[in-house]
Design a protein around this motif. Structure first.
Motif, PDB file in Angstrom:
ATOM      1  N   ALA A 295       0.838  -1.204   0.000  1.00 34.66           N
ATOM      2  CA  ALA A 295       0.000   0.000   0.000  1.00 34.66           C
ATOM      3  C   ALA A 295       0.870   1.251   0.000  1.00 34.66           C
ATOM      4  O   ALA A 295       1.871   1.324   0.702  1.00 34.66           O
ATOM      5  CB  ALA A 295      -0.907  -0.005   1.221  1.00 34.66           C
ATOM      6  N   ARG A 296       0.464   2.258  -0.791  1.00 36.32           N
ATOM      7  CA  ARG A 296       1.258   3.471  -0.928  1.00 36.32           C
ATOM      8  C   ARG A 296       0.365   4.610  -1.398  1.00 36.32           C
ATOM      9  O   ARG A 296      -0.815   4.397  -1.703  1.00 36.32           O
ATOM     10  CB  ARG A 296       2.361   3.256  -1.969  1.00 36.32           C
ATOM     11  N   ASN A 297       0.918   5.787  -1.457  1.00 34.01           N
ATOM     12  CA  ASN A 297       0.241   6.928  -2.045  1.00 34.01           C
ATOM     13  C   ASN A 297       0.582   6.941  -3.529  1.00 34.01           C
ATOM     14  O   ASN A 297       1.713   7.247  -3.906  1.00 34.01           O
ATOM     15  CB  ASN A 297       0.698   8.226  -1.374  1.00 34.01           C
ATOM     16  N   SER A 298      -0.383   6.605  -4.366  1.00 37.64           N
ATOM     17  CA  SER A 298      -0.146   6.486  -5.808  1.00 37.64           C
ATOM     18  C   SER A 298      -0.013   7.830  -6.501  1.00 37.64           C
ATOM     19  O   SER A 298       0.265   7.882  -7.698  1.00 37.64           O
ATOM     20  CB  SER A 298      -1.291   5.696  -6.465  1.00 37.64           C
ATOM     21  N   PHE A 299      -0.218   8.926  -5.775  1.00 35.07           N
ATOM     22  CA  PHE A 299      -0.285  10.240  -6.415  1.00 35.07           C
ATOM     23  C   PHE A 299       0.941  11.110  -6.133  1.00 35.07           C
ATOM     24  O   PHE A 299       0.879  12.332  -6.201  1.00 35.07           O
ATOM     25  CB  PHE A 299      -1.569  10.957  -5.983  1.00 35.07           C
ATOM     26  N   VAL A 300       2.046  10.475  -5.814  1.00 35.43           N
ATOM     27  CA  VAL A 300       3.315  11.193  -5.707  1.00 35.43           C
ATOM     28  C   VAL A 300       4.303  10.548  -6.667  1.00 35.43           C
ATOM     29  O   VAL A 300       4.259   9.332  -6.888  1.00 35.43           O
ATOM     30  CB  VAL A 300       3.869  11.148  -4.256  1.00 35.43           C
ATOM     31  N   PRO A 301       5.173  11.362  -7.271  1.00 35.46           N
ATOM     32  CA  PRO A 301       5.279  12.806  -7.059  1.00 35.46           C
ATOM     33  C   PRO A 301       4.341  13.588  -7.968  1.00 35.46           C
ATOM     34  O   PRO A 301       3.845  13.068  -8.968  1.00 35.46           O
ATOM     35  CB  PRO A 301       6.731  13.083  -7.422  1.00 35.46           C
ATOM     36  N   VAL A 302       4.112  14.863  -7.606  1.00 39.86           N
ATOM     37  CA  VAL A 302       3.399  15.789  -8.482  1.00 39.86           C
ATOM     38  C   VAL A 302       4.369  16.894  -8.870  1.00 39.86           C
ATOM     39  O   VAL A 302       5.336  17.159  -8.163  1.00 39.86           O
ATOM     40  CB  VAL A 302       2.150  16.388  -7.808  1.00 39.86           C
ATOM     41  N   CYS A 303       4.119  17.525 -10.010  1.00 43.87           N
ATOM     42  CA  CYS A 303       4.978  18.616 -10.492  1.00 43.87           C
ATOM     43  C   CYS A 303       4.116  19.828 -10.808  1.00 43.87           C
ATOM     44  O   CYS A 303       3.062  19.699 -11.438  1.00 43.87           O
ATOM     45  CB  CYS A 303       5.735  18.192 -11.753  1.00 43.87           C
ATOM     46  N   TRP A 304       4.590  20.993 -10.384  1.00 42.43           N
ATOM     47  CA  TRP A 304       3.866  22.218 -10.671  1.00 42.43           C
ATOM     48  C   TRP A 304       4.863  23.358 -10.864  1.00 42.43           C
ATOM     49  O   TRP A 304       5.749  23.559 -10.039  1.00 42.43           O
ATOM     50  CB  TRP A 304       2.911  22.574  -9.532  1.00 42.43           C
TER      51      TRP A 304
END
Length: 538
Positions: A295-304
């Motif tokens: 289990a993990r955070n599937s929404f990293v990394p993000v770029c802005w």
């Protein structure tokens, strides 16, 4: 005239308060439907057997959807409240023992939607719905939900997850990416939001090496999502197997034009993508609840990156591109907005996109056209153009170059140009045309106002006098309501001598700002009533 002005002001106030939730929310609560689709899909895709599945299924049951007690209803609350704590409390108290569907205080959800003052606060202090703020708001709540699910408190984790999903879905509406919310007053922010939601921006959908979206699409193709539709939602928004097949073909393909908010019913591929994305986010929480080691955070990394001349900055090891527009990089692990050639820092609006209705009183202490008596004025204005102060944009290596621009002299002000007409009543009635510049100070409900125009006075004995009023003053207020205090200096030409004389008047007044999304709602509502309340929209 004064009675008509007061009636106009009261009507404007009523329309604003009675229809305001539609300003920042989807027209048909698309948040609710797409989130419920994603939640059901996540449940069906989860392989865990130790989860209380019956209790979770209640979150998307027919009864819950009809009563407003579903998972998607919590997602939709993001437009009505400023923080998730409001959902978990009652009368200022939080009961941590309420960690199941039955124990949760569902009556509190519709109460929050009916709280007008809380909504006005949420709509005014809503930077977290835009640009990088939306990405970070989702990531922060998503992380908290995963940690809470690991501790065994799954239902409370899903409340946090639902609230965070609102911002992830907002980020995929172009108006939320184009609007520099922290640098704009409310009326300009909503205008930019609606403009780019309608125009759209290109978005490239990515699946990656693990094909997580493709796996969810396979599950979605075998499900029926019609039962998740709620009353008043258009049939055109209901997702079908063919919509997910179209999404599968778009994975890692050419860019797709993404639209915003209610326009999703005409862009089913984007709607299907948001449902799949929501399912992927919920799955992270379910995986954590069942103790999955992977289990993990599937929404990293993000770029802005939003600004000029990125220079040597990198994102995921890749240099920030030097595209023409200021939007250089807006990426999640599952997709990216293409570098936009839109200027995004200045906008031109259509007539009626944002209307300003004002009522003023003018008081003169010198003799002139109005004598020593005051006059009443009604003005109707439309927003023409606006700009973002560059102090709020990353200038990077171009800082010196940008500072040479004349506009940098006003780099702390969000400038807006309006045009309109006015009607006055006093000793002599008049009508006129004008243009007005507003210099708003970001994050503070204060702005300077300067206008110039022409007024035509029809004299009782015949004839007409033309004056050229110059107004300047200060306005302060909250949201879409402004109070004005200023000076009106009328310049007129004396017919006999040809010389110009001026008359100075003190001006006080109030302004109601009505974006199109506010004033069109009553007509939309009346149209639905005329068609019949039981008839579903096409």
């Amino acid at each position: 005239m004064q009675i008509r002005a007061a009636a106009c002001a009261c009507l404007s106030s009523f329309l604003l308060l009675s229809t305001a939730p539609s300003v920042h929310a989807f027209d048909y609560d698309e948040h609710k439907y797409l989130s419920n689709v994603g939640f059901l899909l996540a449940l069906k895709a989860s392989q865990g057997r130790c989860l209380p599945e019956d209790d979770l299924l209640r979150l998307v049951s027919r009864d819950a959807i009809e009563k407003g007690y579903s998972f998607g209803d919590i997602v939709g609350l993001g437009d009505y409240i400023h923080d998730v704590e409001a959902i978990l409390e009652r009368n200022g108290e939080s009961d941590p023992s309420k960690d199941s569907y039955q124990a949760f205080d569902w009556q509190h959800v519709p109460e929050l939607k009916r709280d007008r003052l809380r909504f006005l606060q949420a709509a005014h202090v809503n930077e977290s719905h835009f640009q990088q703020g939306a990405l970070m708001a989702h990531l922060n709540h998503h992380d908290s939900a995963i940690l809470m699910a690991r501790s065994g408190r799954l239902f409370r984790a899903l409340v946090l997850e639902a609230y965070g999903l609102h911002f992830l879905e907002d980020f995929h509406a172009p108006g939320h990416v184009a609007t520099t919310r922290s640098a704009l007053p409310d009326y300009v922010a909503i205008a930019v939001h609606e403009k780019f939601n309608s125009a759209g921006l290109d978005f490239r959908i990515r699946d990656g090496e693990k094909h997580e979206l493709a796996d969810l699409i396979k599950v979605a193709a075998g499900l029926d999502f019609k039962a998740l539709a709620h009353k008043g939602m258009p049939d055109a928004l209901i997702l079908e197997a063919r919509d997910f097949e179209a999404l599968k073909s778009a994975l890692d393909g050419p860019p797709q034009r993404f639209l915003g908010d209610s326009l999703l019913r005409g862009n089913k591929l984007q709607a299907a993508y948001l449902a799949i994305l929501s399912a992927r986010s919920v799955l992270d929480v379910l995986d954590a609840a069942r103790g999955d080691a992977a289990a993990r955070n599937s929404f990293v990394p993000v770029c802005w990156y939003f600004g000029f001349c990125a220079g040597n900055l990198t994102c995921e090891g890749q240099p920030i591109p030097k595209t023409v527009g200021p939007l250089k990089r807006a990426r999640t692990p599952f997709g990216e907005y293409e570098g936009s050639r839109h200027k995004l820092l200045s906008s031109v609006f259509k007539p009626g996109d944002v209307l300003m209705l004002s009522y003023y009183n003018e008081f003169s202490n010198s003799s002139g056209i109005e004598g020593r008596a005051g006059s009443s004025e009604i003005a109707v204005e439309s927003l023409l153009t606006s700009s973002v102060p560059l102090r709020f944009v990353n200038l990077g290596e171009c800082r010196q170059q940008q500072m040479k621009r004349p506009v940098q002299r006003f780099s702390w002000f969000a400038m807006s140009l309006l045009y309109g007409a006015s009607w006055t009543q006093g000793n002599n009635d008049s009508k006129g045309l004008h243009v007005r510049y507003l210099f708003a100070i970001p994050r503070i409900d204060l702005q300077a106002s300067v206008s110039y125009g022409v007024r035509y006075y029809d004299l009782p004995g015949g004839g007409r006098v033309v004056t050229y009023p110059i107004d300047y003053g200060v306005e302060a207020g909250f949201g879409f309501f402004l109070l004005h205090l200023g000076i009106n200096k009328e310049l007129k030409r004396v017919p006999l001598t040809g010389e110009y004389r001026s008359q100075r008047l003190v001006q006080t007044g109030l302004t109601f700002v009505l974006p199109r999304s506010v004033y069109r709602v009553p007509f939309h509502w009346i149209g639905k009533k005329l068609k019949g309340s039981d008839e579903r929209e096409d």
